[in-house]
Write a protein that holds these residues in place. Structure first.
Motif, PDB file in Angstrom:
ATOM      1  N   GLY A  14      -9.043   2.535  -4.193  1.00  0.00           N
ATOM      2  CA  GLY A  14      -8.439   3.171  -5.362  1.00  0.00           C
ATOM      3  C   GLY A  14      -7.449   4.242  -4.942  1.00  0.00           C
ATOM      4  O   GLY A  14      -7.558   4.839  -3.866  1.00  0.00           O
ATOM      5  N   PHE A  15      -6.469   4.507  -5.782  1.00  0.00           N
ATOM      6  CA  PHE A  15      -5.404   5.446  -5.446  1.00  0.00           C
ATOM      7  C   PHE A  15      -5.819   6.898  -5.645  1.00  0.00           C
ATOM      8  O   PHE A  15      -5.416   7.779  -4.894  1.00  0.00           O
ATOM      9  CB  PHE A  15      -4.161   5.152  -6.303  1.00  0.00           C
ATOM     10  CG  PHE A  15      -3.365   3.990  -5.815  1.00  0.00           C
ATOM     11  CD1 PHE A  15      -2.258   4.173  -5.010  1.00  0.00           C
ATOM     12  CD2 PHE A  15      -3.720   2.692  -6.159  1.00  0.00           C
ATOM     13  CE1 PHE A  15      -1.525   3.096  -4.556  1.00  0.00           C
ATOM     14  CE2 PHE A  15      -2.996   1.616  -5.712  1.00  0.00           C
ATOM     15  CZ  PHE A  15      -1.894   1.814  -4.910  1.00  0.00           C
ATOM     16  N   ALA A  59      -2.681  -3.419   1.343  1.00  0.00           N
ATOM     17  CA  ALA A  59      -2.803  -3.467  -0.116  1.00  0.00           C
ATOM     18  C   ALA A  59      -4.234  -3.784  -0.526  1.00  0.00           C
ATOM     19  O   ALA A  59      -4.771  -3.206  -1.485  1.00  0.00           O
ATOM     20  CB  ALA A  59      -1.839  -4.502  -0.687  1.00  0.00           C
ATOM     21  N   GLU A  60      -4.884  -4.693   0.195  1.00  0.00           N
ATOM     22  CA  GLU A  60      -6.272  -5.041  -0.118  1.00  0.00           C
ATOM     23  C   GLU A  60      -7.196  -3.845   0.095  1.00  0.00           C
ATOM     24  O   GLU A  60      -8.100  -3.587  -0.703  1.00  0.00           O
ATOM     25  CB  GLU A  60      -6.715  -6.220   0.753  1.00  0.00           C
ATOM     26  CG  GLU A  60      -5.976  -7.518   0.442  1.00  0.00           C
ATOM     27  CD  GLU A  60      -6.297  -8.610   1.438  1.00  0.00           C
ATOM     28  OE1 GLU A  60      -7.024  -8.330   2.425  1.00  0.00           O
ATOM     29  OE2 GLU A  60      -5.820  -9.751   1.256  1.00  0.00           O
ATOM     30  N   VAL A  61      -6.952  -3.110   1.178  1.00  0.00           N
ATOM     31  CA  VAL A  61      -7.792  -1.944   1.474  1.00  0.00           C
ATOM     32  C   VAL A  61      -7.596  -0.859   0.424  1.00  0.00           C
ATOM     33  O   VAL A  61      -8.561  -0.272  -0.085  1.00  0.00           O
ATOM     34  CB  VAL A  61      -7.467  -1.404   2.882  1.00  0.00           C
ATOM     35  CG1 VAL A  61      -8.181  -0.077   3.115  1.00  0.00           C
ATOM     36  CG2 VAL A  61      -7.854  -2.410   3.946  1.00  0.00           C
ATOM     37  N   VAL A  62      -6.332  -0.588   0.090  1.00  0.00           N
ATOM     38  CA  VAL A  62      -6.039   0.454  -0.902  1.00  0.00           C
ATOM     39  C   VAL A  62      -6.635   0.091  -2.254  1.00  0.00           C
ATOM     40  O   VAL A  62      -7.155   0.949  -2.976  1.00  0.00           O
ATOM     41  CB  VAL A  62      -4.517   0.676  -0.999  1.00  0.00           C
ATOM     42  CG1 VAL A  62      -4.172   1.567  -2.188  1.00  0.00           C
ATOM     43  CG2 VAL A  62      -3.982   1.296   0.281  1.00  0.00           C
ATOM     44  N   GLN A 111     -11.367  11.958  -2.303  1.00  0.00           N
ATOM     45  CA  GLN A 111     -12.440  11.119  -2.836  1.00  0.00           C
ATOM     46  C   GLN A 111     -12.710   9.905  -1.956  1.00  0.00           C
ATOM     47  O   GLN A 111     -13.763   9.285  -2.038  1.00  0.00           O
ATOM     48  CB  GLN A 111     -12.092  10.653  -4.256  1.00  0.00           C
ATOM     49  CG  GLN A 111     -11.911  11.807  -5.239  1.00  0.00           C
ATOM     50  CD  GLN A 111     -11.497  11.318  -6.620  1.00  0.00           C
ATOM     51  OE1 GLN A 111     -11.783  10.190  -7.006  1.00  0.00           O
ATOM     52  NE2 GLN A 111     -10.809  12.162  -7.365  1.00  0.00           N
ATOM     53  N   SER A 112     -11.752   9.560  -1.121  1.00  0.00           N
ATOM     54  CA  SER A 112     -11.931   8.458  -0.176  1.00  0.00           C
ATOM     55  C   SER A 112     -10.908   8.622   0.939  1.00  0.00           C
ATOM     56  O   SER A 112      -9.897   9.308   0.772  1.00  0.00           O
ATOM     57  CB  SER A 112     -11.768   7.092  -0.866  1.00  0.00           C
ATOM     58  OG  SER A 112     -10.478   6.979  -1.442  1.00  0.00           O
ATOM     59  N   VAL A 113     -11.184   7.990   2.088  1.00  0.00           N
ATOM     60  CA  VAL A 113     -10.323   8.136   3.264  1.00  0.00           C
ATOM     61  C   VAL A 113      -9.984   6.763   3.822  1.00  0.00           C
ATOM     62  O   VAL A 113     -10.868   5.914   4.001  1.00  0.00           O
ATOM     63  CB  VAL A 113     -11.002   8.983   4.365  1.00  0.00           C
ATOM     64  CG1 VAL A 113     -10.147   9.003   5.633  1.00  0.00           C
ATOM     65  CG2 VAL A 113     -11.250  10.402   3.869  1.00  0.00           C
ATOM     66  N   LEU A 114      -8.706   6.549   4.084  1.00  0.00           N
ATOM     67  CA  LEU A 114      -8.240   5.391   4.834  1.00  0.00           C
ATOM     68  C   LEU A 114      -7.648   5.918   6.131  1.00  0.00           C
ATOM     69  O   LEU A 114      -6.716   6.724   6.105  1.00  0.00           O
ATOM     70  CB  LEU A 114      -7.179   4.611   4.044  1.00  0.00           C
ATOM     71  CG  LEU A 114      -6.350   3.603   4.848  1.00  0.00           C
ATOM     72  CD1 LEU A 114      -7.234   2.516   5.441  1.00  0.00           C
ATOM     73  CD2 LEU A 114      -5.258   2.986   3.982  1.00  0.00           C
TER      74      LEU A 114
END
Length: 753
Positions: A716-717, A709-712, A606-609
């Motif tokens: 969202g997890f 932590a701010e990016v995550v 659902q999202s990529v870091l």
């Protein structure tokens, strides 16, 4: 006003619960055990000794709880510092799970006996009860009394602003429990409460507050689901330990691709042999990735002593028999291991070496494969397994284009055959003769009727294989490319552009429709320690597209390292030089961004870091390219030194194209000091200024856990895929930080740049 408290997880995986709030004194004519555990599994029960009065605590209530005693079957637990009064805010994770479960089901003045089935639920440093799981303690009973409570939650009739403020404060508590405290059940309860509270009051909010409430409710649902998933994993690991019989060991050996290539199968065989030699039995299981792909093979050894104490150790880089012995000592608790028969020991070594060689050859790393086989040949000297090693050498030499050397190996094997020569060997010889253009010897083989057909086919194929003087023999899986230009992009890195010398049928097709890919390059550095050939193999992820490859163009981003064998060779290449580059090889499956081995644990992304360091930017560009037309949030965190900032103009273009979905942060660390080796490209450009790239965000310093932590939190997890690619030290630090923040191993993909 929502008052959900107990974590009642049904089989469907939902956490719910309602606490009674009738304002009356609790009547307890009989002392009945009440299940107050998160999942109604009896792990925490409460028996009322003296009833209390008033209502049960509400969300976030301040509690004053006295713990009179903590005991097991043998009496008061060692280390217990009570009787002790504790004051804490319910649901904030300030005390152990057992006290959290019980206290919110007690009324003011109530005294109760809380029975806890599993010691990890009652581990509480405030009471002197440190990690009880390693002390062989079983069922624990706590004698507690709720001295007082103070509700802090607003009333249902409170102004909407107060309700919104309280919901936000409890959401923040949930976030802290999820990301830093790893108290996932408590976190899920906070999100459930916040969602319910806002839903109940939605009609009372202004239009603007309704929009804000909708966003909070959405993130609460996502984070609740993620917390439940993490909590389920925690419980599964705890259950596995509880079910492990005392005095037994359990061993997990990673068999994912990276560990298999590093020798996991041979490691597995070694450990089984060692256990058999010393008469020990142990559960040995194949496991999926532990997130330590660059330190393989990896194994996790767990042992439960007879008194229930647990020992769990992760072993990395298990590349020798002595390290395998360390694993066996850990999992069995024995220091005196029986010696393995010397002949069997030799066979195990040869098995490990040939296994590594096969993995290297499958990855088109023929020099490394031959290096492993040379070690096997040295150990297997005059042994019955030597012919197998020599045959493997012949296969690798032929694949590497060294057919004359391969023919010598095959002819040696034919010469030692005590019986009639093996047909497979003779046909292999025929194929090599055809590649070398030696028809006279092929004609002799044609005289044998049962070989005639195969030999004729080799003869027919010979005409396309005969090479003139000075023409290089092809390397299996590789094609020739010509260096067309070199464009320095910093003092340390450059773009190398190549043009294909051979047809698409030989160089292979590239496609990014379902995968990210890389190529392997033969750097002809001369004699080296990796193997007997005059080259080393190195993998690179192109920064050009699959359509470029299919049209015969390739662009590689290469950094010159002070002691880099291949990169220094790269820096000295002259335009017009021909080099061998492999066919495209899959790196990651897309859109899941995992290796093919890990597809069984893939989930809907659902999202990529993507956290990239240095030339780890190359695969990051591939990910950005893959998702450029897809509606998916992407956050790139790019860490680099100030004198090696790469391709910001390409990052700017992606950020500009996907403004609302792509966020790119560049973390700049100080420039490296030039050492005795100098820089790779002295004429390379200086670091660009941040003002030239308004779509990018710049910060000074290295990547920190706080930044991650701010990016995550923004992403969202739930459904988050994190990819880390950079130098090994950066990979280890970032992966560790992300796991500490609450990401599961299956959410992490780690690659070395």
């Amino acid at each position: 006003m929502g008052s959900a408290w107990t974590c009642q997880e049904a089989e469907a995986g939902q956490v719910a619960g309602v606490a009674e709030d009738d304002g009356k004194a609790l009547q307890a004519p009989e002392k009945v055990d009440e299940d107050v555990s998160w999942v109604s599994d009896g792990s925490v029960t409460k028996k009322v000794l003296e009833p209390g009065a008033g209502a049960l605590p509400r969300e976030g209530a301040k509690l004053w709880l006295r713990v009179d005693n903590a005991a097991d079957d043998h009496g008061t637990l060692p280390g217990f510092t009570g009787p002790k009064d504790l004051d804490f805010q319910a649901g904030n994770g300030e005390v152990c799970d057992a006290l959290e479960c019980a206290a919110v089901q007690m009324r003011r003045g109530e005294r109760a006996l809380v029975a806890v089935a599993y010691p990890e639920l009652v581990t509480e440093p405030l009471l002197g009860l440190d990690d009880l799981t390693d002390q062989g303690i079983g069922r624990v009973e706590l004698t507690v009394q709720l001295l007082s409570l103070e509700d802090v939650a607003p009333e249902p009739s409170s102004p909407p602003a107060e309700i919104m403020e309280f919901a936000l404060s409890r959401w923040e508590v949930g976030k802290a429990l999820q990301t830093t405290r790893r108290r996932f059940a408590l976190a899920a309860l906070r999100y459930i409460f916040v969602g319910g509270l806002l839903q109940e009051n939605l009609s009372r909010f202004s239009n603007e507050d309704q929009q804000q409430a909708g966003g909070i409710m959405h993130t609460s649902i996502i984070n609740k689901q993620a917390s439940l998933a993490y909590w389920s994993q925690q419980e599964a690991l705890r259950k596995a330990h509880r079910n492990q019989a005392p005095g037994t060991g359990r061993l997990l050996v990673c068999h994912d691709l990276a560990c298999r290539q590093a020798g996991a199968e041979a490691l597995h065989a070694e450990i089984e042999e060692l256990l058999h030699a010393c008469g020990e039995t142990c559960s040995i299981e194949k496991a999926t990735c532990f997130g330590r792909c660059r330190h393989g093979p990896v194994a996790l050894a767990s042992r439960k002593s007879k008194n229930g104490k647990r020992l769990e150790v992760t072993f990395e880089e298990l590349d020798s028999l002595s390290k395998s012995e360390s694993v066996v000592r850990s999992v069995t608790g024995r220091q005196d291991l029986a010696k393995i028969d010397p002949m069997r020991l030799k066979q195990l070594f040869v098995s490990r070496a040939t296994n590594l060689a096969a993995s290297a050859q499958a990855a088109l790393r023929f020099n490394r494969a031959l290096g492993h086989l040379a070690q096997a040949q040295e150990v297997a000297h005059d042994d019955e397994v030597l012919p197998d090693v020599v045959f493997a050498q012949a296969e690798a030499l032929e694949a590497a284009g060294l057919v004359e050397q391969a023919l010598h190996k095959i002819e040696w094997l034919l010469s030692i055959s005590s019986e009639a020569p093996d047909d497979e060997l003779r046909l292999r010889r025929a194929r090599l003769l055809a590649k070398m253009g030696r028809p006279d010897e092929l004609e002799q083989l044609k005289a044998e009727p049962h070989l005639a057909g195969e030999v004729c086919r080799a003869f027919d194929g010979m005409h396309g294989e005969v090479l003139g003087p000075g023409v290089r023999r092809p390397v299996e899986g590789y094609s020739l490319w010509c260096l067309a230009s070199v464009d320095p992009v910093s003092k340390h890195s450059a773009l190398f552009r190549f043009e294909a010398r051979e047809s698409t049928s030989r160089r292979g097709q590239a496609s990014s429709a379902w995968q990210l890919w890389h190529v392997t390059l033969l750097a002809e550095v001369g004699a080296n320690s990796e193997g007997p050939l005059g080259w080393v193999e190195r993998e690179y992820t192109p920064v050009s597209s699959d359509s470029d490859w299919n049209e015969g163009r390739l662009e590689l981003l290469v950094k010159v390292y002070p002691l880099g064998l291949a990169s220094h060779w790269f820096a000295k290449l002259n335009v017009g030089t021909d080099i061998f580059i492999s066919q495209p090889t899959m790196t990651l499956m897309a859109p899941s961004l995992v290796t093919i081995d890990a597809m069984k644990e893939a989930f809907t992304v659902q999202s990529v870091l993507f956290v990239a360091g240095g030339t780890g930017l190359a695969p990051a560009l591939g990910v950005l390219h893959f998702f450029k037309e897809k509606d998916l949030p992407i956050q790139l965190v790019y860490c680099c030194q100030a004198d090696d900032v790469l391709l910001l103009e390409r990052l700017q273009a992606f950020a500009q194209q996907r403004k609302s979905l792509t966020a790119i942060l560049v973390a700049l660390s100080p420039a490296s000091a030039d050492d005795e080796h100098g820089v790779g490209f002295p004429s390379g450009p200086l670091a660009p200024t941040s003002e030239s790239f308004p779509q990018l965000t710049f910060v000074q310093g290295r990547i920190t856990k706080t930044l991650l932590a701010e990016v995550v939190e923004r992403l969202g997890f739930a459904g988050l895929r994190a990819v880390v690619c950079g130098p090994q030290a950066m990979n280890d630090a970032v992966a560790s930080s992300l796991q500490e923040l609450g990401l599961l191993t299956k959410q992490l993909t780690v690659m070395k740049a």
